[in-house]
Scaffold this motif. Structure first.
Motif, PDB file in Angstrom:
ATOM      1  N   LYS A  84       1.018  -1.165   0.004  1.00 23.18           N
ATOM      2  CA  LYS A  84       0.015   0.082   0.001  1.00 23.18           C
ATOM      3  C   LYS A  84       0.777   1.306  -0.049  1.00 23.18           C
ATOM      4  O   LYS A  84       0.342   2.436  -0.042  1.00 23.18           O
ATOM      5  N   LEU A 148      -7.167   7.140   0.802  1.00 19.65           N
ATOM      6  CA  LEU A 148      -7.042   6.314  -0.483  1.00 19.65           C
ATOM      7  C   LEU A 148      -6.855   5.154  -0.460  1.00 19.65           C
ATOM      8  O   LEU A 148      -7.359   4.043  -0.959  1.00 19.65           O
ATOM      9  N   GLY A 149      -6.083   4.475   0.649  1.00 18.37           N
ATOM     10  CA  GLY A 149      -5.600   3.069   0.799  1.00 18.37           C
ATOM     11  C   GLY A 149      -6.554   2.487   1.780  1.00 18.37           C
ATOM     12  O   GLY A 149      -6.821   1.087   1.499  1.00 18.37           O
TER      13      GLY A 149
ATOM     14  N   ARG B 185       1.129  -4.223  -8.090  1.00 23.03           N
ATOM     15  CA  ARG B 185      -0.026  -3.289  -8.029  1.00 23.03           C
ATOM     16  C   ARG B 185      -1.167  -4.211  -8.720  1.00 23.03           C
ATOM     17  O   ARG B 185      -0.961  -4.584  -9.785  1.00 23.03           O
ATOM     18  N   TYR B 205      -5.054  -0.928  -5.135  1.00 18.53           N
ATOM     19  CA  TYR B 205      -4.565  -0.296  -3.648  1.00 18.53           C
ATOM     20  C   TYR B 205      -4.543   1.319  -3.946  1.00 18.53           C
ATOM     21  O   TYR B 205      -3.909   1.596  -4.820  1.00 18.53           O
ATOM     22  N   ASN B 206      -4.893   2.070  -3.119  1.00 16.34           N
ATOM     23  CA  ASN B 206      -4.711   3.680  -3.037  1.00 16.34           C
ATOM     24  C   ASN B 206      -5.440   4.154  -4.420  1.00 16.34           C
ATOM     25  O   ASN B 206      -5.227   5.343  -4.768  1.00 16.34           O
ATOM     26  N   PRO B 208      -9.234   4.104  -4.964  1.00 15.98           N
ATOM     27  CA  PRO B 208     -10.617   3.536  -4.803  1.00 15.98           C
ATOM     28  C   PRO B 208     -11.721   4.021  -5.919  1.00 15.98           C
ATOM     29  O   PRO B 208     -11.251   4.909  -6.856  1.00 15.98           O
ATOM     30  N   PHE B 217     -13.011   0.540  -1.592  1.00 21.44           N
ATOM     31  CA  PHE B 217     -11.900   0.262  -1.368  1.00 21.44           C
ATOM     32  C   PHE B 217     -11.222  -1.176  -1.547  1.00 21.44           C
ATOM     33  O   PHE B 217     -11.887  -1.882  -1.011  1.00 21.44           O
ATOM     34  N   LEU B 218     -10.147  -1.424  -2.170  1.00 23.44           N
ATOM     35  CA  LEU B 218      -9.577  -2.769  -2.120  1.00 23.44           C
ATOM     36  C   LEU B 218      -8.982  -3.092  -0.849  1.00 23.44           C
ATOM     37  O   LEU B 218      -8.026  -2.334  -0.423  1.00 23.44           O
ATOM     38  N   LYS B 219      -9.296  -4.077  -0.076  1.00 18.16           N
ATOM     39  CA  LYS B 219      -8.850  -4.318   1.040  1.00 18.16           C
ATOM     40  C   LYS B 219      -7.919  -5.395   1.140  1.00 18.16           C
ATOM     41  O   LYS B 219      -6.540  -5.456   1.858  1.00 18.16           O
TER      42      LYS B 219
END
Lengths: 215, 279
Positions: A84, A148-149, B185, B205-206, B208, B217-219
């Motif tokens: 991240k 964002l993360g 990524r 990631y980062n 959204p 958001f990707l977790k």
């Protein structure tokens, strides 16, 4: 002085460049302690206007040496960078944090020199303002990265966020004391000089790892 | 302000709340409380992690109340920040009112520069208000898993998100052997469906995706490595948030940055042909 400072600076710059380029495009989270002495060394080299102030210069050099030795003996950057951190905001966070720390420590050095000379000058204030600006930008890039993360303004997985905010509030009080003329010049300079202890304790020591004897 | 002048008790309270000494004391208390918070957070990280998912009120009623030894600093922080906001608002409003009363004394640009610190003060209040609304009113759907072809509906709407494919970038260098063949990524292709309207989006990631006022958001994701090994089935875990505080704290950050830029411009600019002294 230059005989020791310049080779030290080159060695430090080479180390930071190597570690950073190894981790790129990710951000090496725990490289901060190794980058701060480089930042201080560069500031003292570039800041020739007041180079005659021997007390402040000695303070910064002593501090640079202490920070470099501590970063060398207690490294924490053996952790792998995390995915991240692959974003410009994380790199800005790192850059602004280092610049903020450097300016705050410079401010403390000039306040300390003023106290020792018995005539506290206000030169420390310039560095405190720059430090505050960089520190604020560091917090904002951290907030942006966090949104964002993770989608939230604060990531509670990393306790260091509280210390960044604590340092920010410490300097807010210092700037307010100065701008409103509250307290005497001597007392304000003493407060600014104590910033060195605050910055080292709250934003440098937590980034150190366990002792790793290099030999 | 005229109302305050006619009521001495309000005037007294207003003046006390606007005091610079109160600002200094609050700042130092906040710094001390946050330092204590570092110790508590470091030892009990697990207590604070749910704060982002369950919201502030539910968190206080559960984790907060039951672990007061470790969470008291956060409750104290809320009280101190509230006092700090009140102090900042009263103090800066007082000064802005004075500036506006005497605005004819200053050229326009000068007035703008003099307002810069107050812009920062109001921006800080905006940021903290945004945080509070985020932690109080945000609606969070945590850990929703999708596999290719599957979809989920956003609550309260007919809109759906469909996970189409996963096409990540892999680490290509040789500098970090631990990342060899690993995803550097993640890229998930989504189809956002709202009635007859279809839109494609890329989630990473980062990065959204905003859809129908929801932030997606990707977790987490799988596989992490080319080939995947034992965990080769493609999947993405999402956090979905409807957060009314985001606009406020983003706007606050923008205004604060503008305030700093104005202040530094004024401070660095030569005054009457000379640079301003360090004071």
């Amino acid at each position: 002085m230059w005989l020791f400072l310049l080779p030290g600076l080159f060695a430090n710059a080479a180390l930071v460049f190597w570690r950073y380029s190894t981790a790129w495009p990710l951000m090496p989270m725990y490289l901060g302690p190794a980058t701060l002495p480089l930042c201080l060394g560069l500031l003292i080299t570039l800041n020739r206007r007041r180079a005659d102030d021997i007390r402040a210069r000695r303070f910064v050099l002593g501090l640079t040496l202490f920070l470099a030795v501590a970063a060398f003996l207690f490294p924490k950057d053996f952790y792998l960078p995390f995915l991240k951190s692959n974003t410009p905001t994380s790199h800005l966070f790192f850059l602004f944090k280092t610049l903020g720390q450097g300016c705050f420590l410079f401010s403390a050095a000039w306040a300390w020199a003023g106290l020792l000379s018995g005539k506290p000058q206000q030169f420390w204030f310039r560095w405190a303002v720059w430090g505050f600006a960089f520190w604020t930008l560091c917090m904002f890039s951290g907030m942006l990265w966090s949104y964002l993360g993770w989608g939230s303004p604060v990531v509670w997985d990393d306790a260091a966020i509280t210390l960044i905010m604590a340092t920010w509030f410490f300097y807010i009080s210092l700037l307010h004391l100065h701008l409103t003329g509250t307290w005497t010049a001597q007392a304000r300079a003493a407060y600014a000089a104590s910033g060195a202890f605050v910055v080292v304790t709250l934003s440098f020591l937590p980034d150190l790892g366990p002792l790793r004897w290099p030999f | 302000m005229a109302v305050l002048d006619t009521m001495p008790i309000f005037s007294y309270i207003w003046k006390k709340l606007a005091g610079i000494h109160l600002t200094i004391v609050l700042c130092l208390l906040l710094a001390a409380d946050l330092s204590l918070g570092y110790v508590c957070l470091n030892r009990n990280e697990i207590l604070f992690a749910p704060l982002n998912d369950v919201g502030l009120i539910a968190w206080i009623n559960t984790y907060g109340r039951c672990n007061l030894k470790s969470t008291a600093w956060l409750l104290a922080l809320l009280v101190l920040l509230t006092l700090f906001c009140i102090n900042t608002f009263v103090c800066t409003t007082d000064r802005v009112a004075r500036l506006i009363r005497h605005r004819k004394k200053y050229p326009r640009l000068r007035l703008l520069f003099r307002l810069a610190p107050h812009l920062m003060h109001y921006a800080l209040i905006l940021i903290l208000t945004g945080y509070l609304s985020s932690y109080t009113f945000a609606r969070v759907l945590d850990s929703r898993t999708l596999v290719p072809g599957s979809s989920l509906r956003l609550p309260g709407t007919e809109a759906r998100i469909q996970f189409q494919s996963f096409s990540p970038d892999y680490y290509k260098g040789s500098r970090m052997p631990a990342f060899d063949q690993h995803v550097i990524r993640p890229r998930a292709r989504l189809l956002l469906i709202d009635g007859d309207h279809h839109r494609k989006a890329e989630l990473s990631y980062n990065k959204p995706v905003i859809f129908k006022n929801y932030g997606i958001f990707l977790k987490d994701f799988a596989p992490k490595k080319k080939g995947g090994g034992m965990n080769s089935n493609e999947r993405i875990d999402l956090t979905i948030r409807k957060d009314p505080g985001v606009f406020l704290y983003m706007l606050g950050m923008l205004l604060f940055t503008a305030g700093i830029a104005l202040y530094l411009t004024d401070w660095m600019a030569p005054k009457n042909g000379k640079r301003r002294p360090d004071e």
